[in-house]
Every structure is written in structure tokens, then in C-alpha cells.
Design a protein around this motif. Structure first.
Motif, PDB file in Angstrom:
ATOM      1  N   ASP A 136       0.838  -1.180   0.000  1.00 31.63           N
ATOM      2  CA  ASP A 136       0.000   0.000   0.000  1.00 31.63           C
ATOM      3  C   ASP A 136       0.888   1.251   0.000  1.00 31.63           C
ATOM      4  O   ASP A 136       0.421   2.371   0.164  1.00 31.63           O
ATOM      5  N   LYS A 137       2.230   1.043  -0.195  1.00 26.90           N
ATOM      6  CA  LYS A 137       3.158   2.170  -0.020  1.00 26.90           C
ATOM      7  C   LYS A 137       2.871   3.312  -0.989  1.00 26.90           C
ATOM      8  O   LYS A 137       2.917   4.489  -0.609  1.00 26.90           O
ATOM      9  N   GLY A 138       2.558   2.964  -2.268  1.00 26.46           N
ATOM     10  CA  GLY A 138       2.260   4.012  -3.233  1.00 26.46           C
ATOM     11  C   GLY A 138       1.069   4.854  -2.807  1.00 26.46           C
ATOM     12  O   GLY A 138       1.067   6.087  -2.926  1.00 26.46           O
ATOM     13  N   GLN A 139       0.050   4.176  -2.281  1.00 25.27           N
ATOM     14  CA  GLN A 139      -1.179   4.874  -1.904  1.00 25.27           C
ATOM     15  C   GLN A 139      -1.031   5.628  -0.577  1.00 25.27           C
ATOM     16  O   GLN A 139      -1.816   6.526  -0.281  1.00 25.27           O
ATOM     17  N   VAL A 140      -0.047   5.229   0.234  1.00 26.77           N
ATOM     18  CA  VAL A 140       0.253   6.015   1.439  1.00 26.77           C
ATOM     19  C   VAL A 140       1.024   7.271   1.042  1.00 26.77           C
ATOM     20  O   VAL A 140       0.688   8.390   1.445  1.00 26.77           O
ATOM     21  N   LEU A 141       2.067   7.058   0.208  1.00 25.14           N
ATOM     22  CA  LEU A 141       2.988   8.166  -0.049  1.00 25.14           C
ATOM     23  C   LEU A 141       2.374   9.272  -0.903  1.00 25.14           C
ATOM     24  O   LEU A 141       2.800  10.422  -0.832  1.00 25.14           O
ATOM     25  N   PHE A 142       1.334   8.926  -1.723  1.00 24.97           N
ATOM     26  CA  PHE A 142       0.756  10.023  -2.517  1.00 24.97           C
ATOM     27  C   PHE A 142       0.139  11.083  -1.604  1.00 24.97           C
ATOM     28  O   PHE A 142      -0.040  12.238  -2.021  1.00 24.97           O
ATOM     29  N   HIS A 143      -0.169  10.714  -0.362  1.00 28.56           N
ATOM     30  CA  HIS A 143      -0.696  11.724   0.561  1.00 28.56           C
ATOM     31  C   HIS A 143       0.367  12.770   0.931  1.00 28.56           C
ATOM     32  O   HIS A 143       0.028  13.931   1.169  1.00 28.56           O
ATOM     33  N   ALA A 144       1.641  12.355   0.973  1.00 29.99           N
ATOM     34  CA  ALA A 144       2.708  13.326   1.251  1.00 29.99           C
ATOM     35  C   ALA A 144       2.820  14.324   0.095  1.00 29.99           C
ATOM     36  O   ALA A 144       2.895  15.553   0.303  1.00 29.99           O
ATOM     37  N   LEU A 145       2.751  13.779  -1.130  1.00 34.06           N
ATOM     38  CA  LEU A 145       2.779  14.645  -2.301  1.00 34.06           C
ATOM     39  C   LEU A 145       1.524  15.520  -2.343  1.00 34.06           C
ATOM     40  O   LEU A 145       1.582  16.725  -2.642  1.00 34.06           O
ATOM     41  N   GLY A 146       0.391  14.933  -2.014  1.00 38.64           N
ATOM     42  CA  GLY A 146      -0.887  15.644  -2.052  1.00 38.64           C
ATOM     43  C   GLY A 146      -0.926  16.823  -1.095  1.00 38.64           C
ATOM     44  O   GLY A 146      -1.354  17.920  -1.467  1.00 38.64           O
ATOM     45  N   VAL A 147      -0.464  16.613   0.106  1.00 39.22           N
ATOM     46  CA  VAL A 147      -0.553  17.694   1.090  1.00 39.22           C
ATOM     47  C   VAL A 147       0.416  18.828   0.731  1.00 39.22           C
ATOM     48  O   VAL A 147       0.116  20.003   0.907  1.00 39.22           O
ATOM     49  N   ARG A 148       1.586  18.467   0.183  1.00 29.77           N
ATOM     50  CA  ARG A 148       2.526  19.491  -0.299  1.00 29.77           C
ATOM     51  C   ARG A 148       1.897  20.342  -1.403  1.00 29.77           C
ATOM     52  O   ARG A 148       1.956  21.579  -1.390  1.00 29.77           O
ATOM     53  N   ALA A 149       1.221  19.675  -2.352  1.00 24.41           N
ATOM     54  CA  ALA A 149       0.572  20.393  -3.456  1.00 24.41           C
ATOM     55  C   ALA A 149      -0.559  21.269  -2.918  1.00 24.41           C
ATOM     56  O   ALA A 149      -0.738  22.418  -3.349  1.00 24.41           O
ATOM     57  N   HIS A 150      -1.332  20.704  -1.977  1.00 20.42           N
ATOM     58  CA  HIS A 150      -2.419  21.452  -1.332  1.00 20.42           C
ATOM     59  C   HIS A 150      -1.889  22.744  -0.706  1.00 20.42           C
ATOM     60  O   HIS A 150      -2.460  23.833  -0.897  1.00 20.42           O
ATOM     61  N   LEU A 151      -0.777  22.652   0.004  1.00 23.58           N
ATOM     62  CA  LEU A 151      -0.221  23.822   0.691  1.00 23.58           C
ATOM     63  C   LEU A 151       0.366  24.825  -0.307  1.00 23.58           C
ATOM     64  O   LEU A 151       0.082  26.028  -0.255  1.00 23.58           O
ATOM     65  N   THR A 152       1.142  24.323  -1.208  1.00 24.74           N
ATOM     66  CA  THR A 152       1.830  25.213  -2.152  1.00 24.74           C
ATOM     67  C   THR A 152       0.825  25.942  -3.049  1.00 24.74           C
ATOM     68  O   THR A 152       0.931  27.154  -3.269  1.00 24.74           O
ATOM     69  N   ALA A 153      -0.187  25.193  -3.528  1.00 18.61           N
ATOM     70  CA  ALA A 153      -1.144  25.794  -4.457  1.00 18.61           C
ATOM     71  C   ALA A 153      -2.019  26.837  -3.770  1.00 18.61           C
ATOM     72  O   ALA A 153      -2.546  27.738  -4.411  1.00 18.61           O
ATOM     73  N   THR A 154      -2.201  26.681  -2.457  1.00 23.10           N
ATOM     74  CA  THR A 154      -3.042  27.641  -1.734  1.00 23.10           C
ATOM     75  C   THR A 154      -2.220  28.669  -0.993  1.00 23.10           C
ATOM     76  O   THR A 154      -2.758  29.658  -0.493  1.00 23.10           O
ATOM     77  N   GLY A 155      -0.935  28.445  -0.874  1.00 22.05           N
ATOM     78  CA  GLY A 155      -0.094  29.338  -0.091  1.00 22.05           C
ATOM     79  C   GLY A 155      -0.276  29.150   1.403  1.00 22.05           C
ATOM     80  O   GLY A 155       0.165  29.966   2.216  1.00 22.05           O
ATOM     81  N   ARG A 156      -0.930  28.070   1.803  1.00 19.87           N
ATOM     82  CA  ARG A 156      -1.111  27.787   3.225  1.00 19.87           C
ATOM     83  C   ARG A 156       0.202  27.333   3.874  1.00 19.87           C
ATOM     84  O   ARG A 156       1.087  26.807   3.194  1.00 19.87           O
ATOM     85  N   THR A 157       0.228  27.447   5.202  1.00 21.31           N
ATOM     86  CA  THR A 157       1.354  26.858   5.947  1.00 21.31           C
ATOM     87  C   THR A 157       0.899  25.642   6.734  1.00 21.31           C
ATOM     88  O   THR A 157       1.733  24.891   7.251  1.00 21.31           O
ATOM     89  N   SER A 158      -0.401  25.465   6.825  1.00 21.24           N
ATOM     90  CA  SER A 158      -0.923  24.229   7.455  1.00 21.24           C
ATOM     91  C   SER A 158      -2.172  23.825   6.677  1.00 21.24           C
ATOM     92  O   SER A 158      -2.835  24.656   6.043  1.00 21.24           O
TER      93      SER A 158
ATOM     94  N   LEU B 241     -10.356   6.454  -0.393  1.00 20.93           N
ATOM     95  CA  LEU B 241      -9.711   7.171  -1.496  1.00 20.93           C
ATOM     96  C   LEU B 241      -8.573   6.282  -1.983  1.00 20.93           C
ATOM     97  O   LEU B 241      -7.477   6.282  -1.425  1.00 20.93           O
ATOM     98  N   GLY B 242      -8.891   5.463  -2.990  1.00 21.39           N
ATOM     99  CA  GLY B 242      -7.896   4.517  -3.491  1.00 21.39           C
ATOM    100  C   GLY B 242      -7.779   4.668  -4.991  1.00 21.39           C
ATOM    101  O   GLY B 242      -8.775   4.943  -5.676  1.00 21.39           O
ATOM    102  N   ILE B 243      -6.573   4.491  -5.514  1.00 20.92           N
ATOM    103  CA  ILE B 243      -6.365   4.660  -6.957  1.00 20.92           C
ATOM    104  C   ILE B 243      -5.745   3.418  -7.592  1.00 20.92           C
ATOM    105  O   ILE B 243      -5.333   3.433  -8.753  1.00 20.92           O
ATOM    106  N   SER B 244      -5.676   2.326  -6.823  1.00 22.48           N
ATOM    107  CA  SER B 244      -5.159   1.094  -7.411  1.00 22.48           C
ATOM    108  C   SER B 244      -6.229   0.532  -8.360  1.00 22.48           C
ATOM    109  O   SER B 244      -7.383   0.981  -8.350  1.00 22.48           O
ATOM    110  N   VAL B 245      -5.816  -0.402  -9.209  1.00 24.05           N
ATOM    111  CA  VAL B 245      -6.768  -1.056 -10.116  1.00 24.05           C
ATOM    112  C   VAL B 245      -6.586  -2.572  -9.982  1.00 24.05           C
ATOM    113  O   VAL B 245      -5.530  -3.037  -9.526  1.00 24.05           O
ATOM    114  N   PRO B 246      -7.616  -3.361 -10.349  1.00 22.04           N
ATOM    115  CA  PRO B 246      -7.537  -4.820 -10.141  1.00 22.04           C
ATOM    116  C   PRO B 246      -6.320  -5.451 -10.809  1.00 22.04           C
ATOM    117  O   PRO B 246      -5.792  -6.440 -10.311  1.00 22.04           O
ATOM    118  N   SER B 247      -5.823  -4.866 -11.894  1.00 19.52           N
ATOM    119  CA  SER B 247      -4.672  -5.464 -12.578  1.00 19.52           C
ATOM    120  C   SER B 247      -3.350  -5.174 -11.866  1.00 19.52           C
ATOM    121  O   SER B 247      -2.294  -5.588 -12.340  1.00 19.52           O
TER     122      SER B 247
END
Lengths: 476, 476
Positions: A129-151, A427-433
Motif C-alpha cells: 500500500d506504499k504508493g497509496q500512502v505516499l501520494f498523501h505526502a505529495l498531495g498535502v505538499r501540493a495542497h499547501l503550495t497551491a493555496t499558499g497555506r502553511t498548514s 480514497l484509493g487509486i489502485s486497479v484490479p490489474s
């Protein structure tokens, strides 16, 4: 509600595109750690994996990152409070342990040496599940940067366990121990699959489960079927009759009251299931089966996702060796499991099972029932505001309609729901294959970044649309 | 018909009284040989036992005594032709091998050091079957001496096998090999019990048997009952449904045509069964069971002696270990046996089983059936002249009415009946308390000598009442 405007799609996408290569390098580094929880020889790797993740989340900006010990493998906890006192609190669940894997199982590359081929990353744990865990680190960084938030716009917590592939034996205990720090308004589980790459979906629930063993005792010892056959109760025969009496000819479960509390699918839900591009032959291949069979009046998807079942998981009695032994056995056993759907209460079903066994078995057969456990079903109703936020975020990331699925099985979701008393979303993005638990496990790189994108949108969306007032419990 | 008058009762009794001590010494000598056929370590003892018996029968006067080798343990054959060309030919069946026994099993004396206590002889094989074989040697001596004959009134053959306690694996082959020399008009089996010491009985038949294994194949491998449960056929469930469908609520066997050919008990036969001093509690203790259960409208004795049955001897499928495993198994099996009664044809029943399985199992479950064997039922009708002779001889020996029983099991009797094409009669003097296959096996000395007495009368009676013309086949 947050006063900072939500991240524009373009800005989020730009961040993710910029950081994609570094993100994949990070993921590959993590995938090189063979965190196989089932193998005691890899215990140090599982710990190394936890430490790696905690450090990565700290580097991402989470002010709190901790490795939590259990009586088994360690879990990782991270917490990033929002500045907004009205913000909802969200707990992301995933796991950092992986299934065993060896090149000789049929892999085309070393399972612990990640390799990119054709837009996919091949490695054990890439999707589960490592890919699906780690995309949250990328996601939160994008969330902050795109909004200019610090939290983040929500109070964001992560709980990434280390024993999911070993049946999560210490997970309920872990949840109970840290219940206060894990308190949240919703759980987001990132450990599931979508229907397919072309049909993005959100899972809305999992079936519950209660299972038992029934031991049947007849003669005090095995007796001769010639001398006594036809005149005394035979526990093997009675076990068969008991198991057979679980279903009627329409394959409905006959336990009194079994369907009384079932929350039936609405016509709209049935229509949504029916819209999925289900192909029976393909599905049968996945099931290694040669025909479908189930409750009359329901489709296969309804049967596995939204209908309760009774299954014989094991049956035994008498002679099982080669050839013939004409004995009336003294003992037989049944292992039964009941998958439960929203509305059903495991304890009520257990009571019905007890009464049914006592009523069905004849004089001369003593029986004992042991229930192994009870997992509540979970279901997020289609109109739930947090689910709407998940779907909206997914639709923004995927640029099209997102449909609904459910899961037939039962998992840590139910523990999270029960201990934390919060609705569970997926919130999952894996596919059966993607080959979970199989050789050549992989993750689609484009889906991975779409997962990060959806997560980046989600925190804003939840903060905007799910006010404190709306966060009343709506889960059955 | 013999021109020599039948032996008077007094003369027979006097002979037996005179020779009783010597006879018991002989029996004790034989019982000291631990002829345990199941234990390869006793193979030499089984051969010694055969040699001992052949020598004893030769000393008794049998002009022909032979030890017949098989691929297993040896049998003993003896032949004493009558002088009378019209005399019927009778073959006595018994066995000289014994069950294993060890003092430590709970014996009060060494199982292979015979000991007389309270009018009983305790030793492994005392009743099953050496005592019941050897009383024929005493019986034929008394028959000859009391009548002044030099050869028996019937052509008397003995076949004493050496593997009965090991399932008679080479017996049908032995019979076929020596069929010409074993040819006879009737078989007398001395390897059964009477109702009790106070209620002497003659057995009139045994049930037949056909048994099979049905393998059920579902998914190509065990699959997850959460992911797929409720939507594909489960071989364990289907095995249970198949087995359960064998009986209706009245516990009658549901196979089409199953009862069509059954020779029903006559009201007179039912009355004779009902006259036996049957005590249900005592019988249940023998069966190690806690309640009776069987075909409605029949008594326990009718159920075990005269009604056909379907029994589940084994059932298996899925997970049988400790705890829970929520799997839909790929395979399940059923081991079924059908006890047959006079009139029923095993091949017809097998065909009915095949059709029933094919019709009952759903799409998606492949199945295979293997029948292990077929043993014909045997039944000597109450009016059969040879049976009348047996009963009359028993009544003379016991000085009172002799009643009728049957046996629920199936044994070498059927092989004898089938290969030699002769009616099978039973002359046994053991009682249920004799402890066959148990510690402290014994034989009642008075019953043993009554057995010899009955045999002494029987040869005269058969010769007198069963003329060549009467010896037409009357067995169903």
C-alpha cells in the motif's frame, strides 16, 4: 470554514508535475525496504520502513511524527493541525508492511528493486500500500503550495499500520490505546482499488462479518454403520443437514430475522451498480469459478457488495482418507461465516444462529457453538457530505464522472469506524490489474499522481463543504 | 435320505459331556497361538494356527485337510464326504485369525493364556471365532458316535479363513480359485451371536452394502469468502446440500426407486422381531448413542436389520483447523454408504446415486463418483427347509424356542453366497456380552457345548428333511 481560497486545479497539477520525479525516487527508496510483516526475519525491515516513513513525513512538514510500537510491528502516526478551529479532523489510514515476494515466484524483476516499465512502477508494495500512502505526502505538499497555506485546511492525521498483511492482530488494541490522539471526524482509507483505469470509482462501504464453529457430537465413539446405521443420529449427516438448511431454493438465507434489518439498496443505487461495465466471464476468471450462484433477484455485484451471506468455510466429519470406512462418526464440525451489510447487527445474527442450531439438530446430537468474532459492516450513504467531497475531488483529478463500488470483504475499516466512532471513506487509486499479493505487483504512475491530486483537492473541499454543524453522525 | 437313524439327544449329550474336558483343553491350546492377522509380526502365528487346526481336523477324522495359501494369511479346508450320494453338501465357514489384544488394554488375564472363570473361558478368539469353529469338531464326533456312522450324514466341508479380522481382502479370490472344491448346497456360518444366553436365536440374513466417494470441485483454488461469497457455488455448501437431500423429514431415503425392490417385512416377521426382549436403553449404550433416530414407521430392530439406509461416513471441505479462515474452498468430498436389504440391487442403487448427484449439483460444481464396492444382501426366508433344520437343531440343543434375528452389517457371508451360489445359514452361539474385539473376550462354556450339540443334530436333520429335490434355490 477556511478563509483561504481553495487550490486551483492548474496550480495543484503544476506542483505535482514538478515534484513527480522526486516523489517517485522517494517511493522507490521506500519500496527497497522489504517490510514483510509475516516473516519474523524481516522484523528489522518493517521497523526500518516505519522509521523511513516517519522521517519522510517530518520532511514533508508534519509537525508531529511518531513511530508507535505494538506487540507486533510498529505503526507510524503523523499529525498536522490546521490553523482553523472549525476545520474538520481527518485521519488517513494505510499500511507500510507488504506481502512476501520472491523473484522465483514469477516476477520479471526483483520485487524489492523497483523498476519503471511502460508508465508503471513494479515492486512489492507499489500499490498495496506504499504508493497509496505516499501520494498523501505529495498531495498535502501540493495542497499547501497551491493555496499558499502553511498548514492544511483540515486537521490532518495519518495512521499507517505495520501488520495489515498479517491480519492486523494488534490494530484494535493500538486504536484503543491512542483513541484520544486519533480522534477524528472522518477516516480516509487509502488501501483499496477502483473499478479500472477507465472507470474511476469510490468505494462506499464494506460488508461486516461474524463467523463461528459448530461442533456436533453424536455417538461416544465412532460406531459401525452396519450394526447401527439407520437407527441413531449421525453427526456428519446432521452437520450436512444443518448447513444445507442455511439456504432455501432461492438461495436466500433462512435464519429467522436475517434480512429484517438490512438496509436495502435503493433503485438509484442498483442503477449505479448496473452502470458499471461488469463482464461476467472476466469476473468468473477472477473468482476462479465456473458459474455464478446466489440469492435470486440480485446481480452478482449486488450479491457480493450489498447482500448478506452465509458460507460454509469448512465442514468435517468421519473418515476422510483414501478408500472406504463404513463408520458413523462420533463428531463433526462446521465452520460458518456470515457477511453482514449495513443495518444488520452481528449479535442479533449470532443469537439467531444459536437458536437455529438448537432448533434444527435432533435429539442425540449435542452441539457447541463458538463465535470467532464480529466485524460491523460499514457504509457511507451516497448523500453523505464527506463522501460528496471525496467524489468531487476524484472527479476533478480524473476529469470525468466517478462511480461507486463497495467491497465484499471486511477489514481494518470496521475497527477504525468502531473504535473511533467516525464515518469511513475510501480514497484509493489502485486497479484490479495491479497484482496485489501476486508476482509483478505494480502501480500506474498516472493514477498515483491523480491520487495525490485528489488528496490535494480533498482537504480544501472538506473544509469548505463539511462545516462543524454538518459533521453529525450519519452512518447507520 | 440317510437310512441310518438320527442321533438320539441323550446319546449326543453323553458324548459331548464325556469329551468336554478334552475339547476345552484343545481349544485352550489353540487360543494360546496369537493368530493376529492385522499384525505382520504375527504372520508365523497365523500359519501355526492354520497348521494346528488342520492337524486337529485330521485327528477328528476328516479325510481331507489342507492349508490353502492366499496372497495374505492361509485358510484351512477340510472335507468329509458322506457315503450317501443323495446327501446335501454343507460348507461351514469360520475364521482362525483373531483381533489384536494386549493385557494392558484392560484384560484381567493374559489374552493369550486362556483362563476359565465362572463357567467362561477368557481369551482372545474364545468366541470370535476359534470357539465357534472348534465346536464343529466336537459336534461331528458326537454326530458320528451317537449314530454309529463312519462318515457324516451330509458331505461336510469346512473353510476357515485367516484374514477375517483384516477385512478378508483375499477371500473372494480364494473362493473363486477353489470354487469347484467348495461347491455346496448350503453355507453354515458360525461367526455370529445370538440375542442372549436366555434368548437363543438364529440369524437369517445380513444387509448388503455399496459405498462411494463423491468429490466436488468448485473454484480452481480456495477463494476469499468476502470478495466472492454469495455469488459463486461453494463445494462445501453443495456437499452439505447433497448429503442433506439423501433423507426426507421422515428420514426415508429420497433416492428415486430406492425402496422399489425392497422385500418388505411380513407382519409375521415384524411380530417375531417385536417379541424379542429389546431394551432401548441397553441398546443405546451398545451404540454409544444418546437417542434413536431413523426411518419413521419402523422400530429400531427393523431399522438396523431389515431397512436400507444411506449414511454419511465422511464429509470434508475447506478449513478444518483451529480458529477461523473465511474461505470458499475449491474442493469438498462425501463418503456415503448404502446398506441394502433383500431385493435391492446394488447396481441399480449406484445408477440412482449417479443420477441424483448429477441432477442435484448446480452449475459450476464438477463432480466425480467412485464406488468402492458392492456386497449383495443375503436373506434366508423363514420357510426355507435348511433354515428349519438349523432352528430345529438349535431348539433341541437349547430345549426351548429359538427366535430370529438378522445382522445389520455385511460380511464374508455375501461373498460365499455370491461365489458359491448357495444359501447362507447362521449357526452361532456367542452372545453380545462376549466382548468381541474388546478386553476380556470370553465364551460361555455351556453355550459352546450347546453349539456342538446343535451341529451334531443338524447334519442328520438336513439329510433327513432336505432331499435333493428340495434343494432348489429359494434365495432372492
Amino acid at each position: 470554514m477556511s478563509s483561504i481560497p481553495a487550490a486551483p486545479d492548474d496550480a495543484v497539477r503544476a506542483c505535482i508535475a514538478d515534484w513527480r520525479a522526486a516523489f517517485l525516487d522517494d517511493l522507490a527508496e521506500w519500496l527497497r525496504i522489504p517490510s514483510v510483516s509475516a516473516d519474523p526475519g524481516h522484523a528489522a525491515d518493517v521497523r526500518r520502513s516505519a522509521d523511513w516513513l516517519a522521517a519522510k513525513l517530518a520532511a514533508t512538514g508534519f509537525p508531529v511524527t511518531e513511530v508507535w510500537d505494538t506487540d507486533g510491528a510498529p505503526a507510524v502516526f503523523a499529525d498536522w493541525p490546521s490553523g482553523d478551529p472549525a476545520a474538520p479532523t481527518v485521519l488517513v489510514y494505510g499500511h507500510h508492511d507488504v506481502q512476501p515476494a520472491a523473484r522465483s515466484d514469477g516476477w520479471h524483476s526483483d520485487p524489492f528493486v523497483p523498476e519503471q516499465r511502460d508508465g508503471r512502477l513494479y515492486a512489492r508494495g507499489a500499490a498495496d500500500d506504499k504508493g497509496q500512502v505516499l501520494f498523501h505526502a505529495l498531495g498535502v505538499r501540493a495542497h499547501l503550495t497551491a493555496t499558499g497555506r502553511t498548514s492544511p485546511a483540515v486537521n490532518l492525521k495519518l495512521l499507517i499500520e505495520g501488520e495489515e498483511e498479517s491480519g492486523s492482530p494488534h490494530f484494535p488494541e493500538l486504536l484503543r490505546t491512542h483513541a484520544t490522539r486519533l480522534a477524528c471526524d472522518a477516516v480516509i482509507i487509502s488501501d483499496t482499488s477502483m473499478w479500472s483505469k477507465d472507470t474511476p470509482t469510490v468505494c462506499t462501504g464494506m460488508r461486516g462479518l461474524t463467523d463461528c464453529q459448530i461442533d456436533l457430537y453424536g455417538p461416544g465413539q465412532d460406531i459401525h454403520s452396519g450394526a447401527f446405521g439407520g437407527a441413531v443420529p449421525n453427526p456428519a449427516t446432521e452437520a450436512a443437514r444443518l448447513a444445507a438448511s442455511l439456504h432455501d431454493e432461492q438461495r436466500r438465507v433462512t435464519l429467522p430475522g436475517f434480512y429484517d434489518d438490512v438496509i436495502e439498496l435503493t433503485p438509484a443505487e442498483r442503477e449505479l451498480f448496473a452502470e458499471l461495465p461488469f463482464d461476467e466471464d472476466t469476473w468468473l476468471r477472477t473468482a476462479h469459478s465456473h458459474a455464478t450462484l446466489g440469492e435470486e433477484g440480485h446481480t452478482t455485484l449486488e450479491r457480493i457488495w450489498a447482500r448478506p451471506t452465509a458460507e460454509v468455510n469448512g465442514i468435517a466429519g468421519g473418515y476422510q482418507g483414501p478408500g472406504s470406512k463404513t463408520v458413523i462418526p462420533s463428531h463433526a464440525l462446521l465452520k460458518l461465516s456470515f457477511r453482514l451489510v449495513a443495518g444488520q447487527d452481528a449479535e442479533k445474527i449470532q443469537q439467531s444462529v444459536r437458536e437455529w442450531a438448537a432448533r434444527t439438530l435432533p435429539d442425540g446430537i449435542r452441539h457447541e457453538i463458538v463465535f470467532w468474532g464480529a466485524t460491523r459492516p460499514c457504509l457511507t450513504p451516497l448523500g453523505h457530505p464527506a463522501l460528496t467531497s471525496v467524489v468531487r475531488s476524484m472527479e476533478r483529478a480524473f476529469g470525468g464522472r466517478v462511480r461507486f463500488t463497495r467491497e465484499g470483504g471486511s477489514g481494518p475499516a470496521a475497527d477504525l469506524q468502531d473504535v473511533l466512532d467516525a464515518p469511513v471513506l475510501f480514497l484509493g487509486i489502485s486497479v484490479p490489474s495491479d497484482g496485489w499479493h501476486s508476482p509483478d505487483e505494480k502501480v500506474e504512475l498516472d493514477l498515483l499522481t491523480k491520487g495525490a491530486e485528489a488528496a490535494a483537492y480533498l482537504w480544501d473541499d472538506l473544509a469548505e463543504h463539511w462545516s462543524t454543524q454538518a459533521r453529525t453522525p450519519t452512518v447507520p
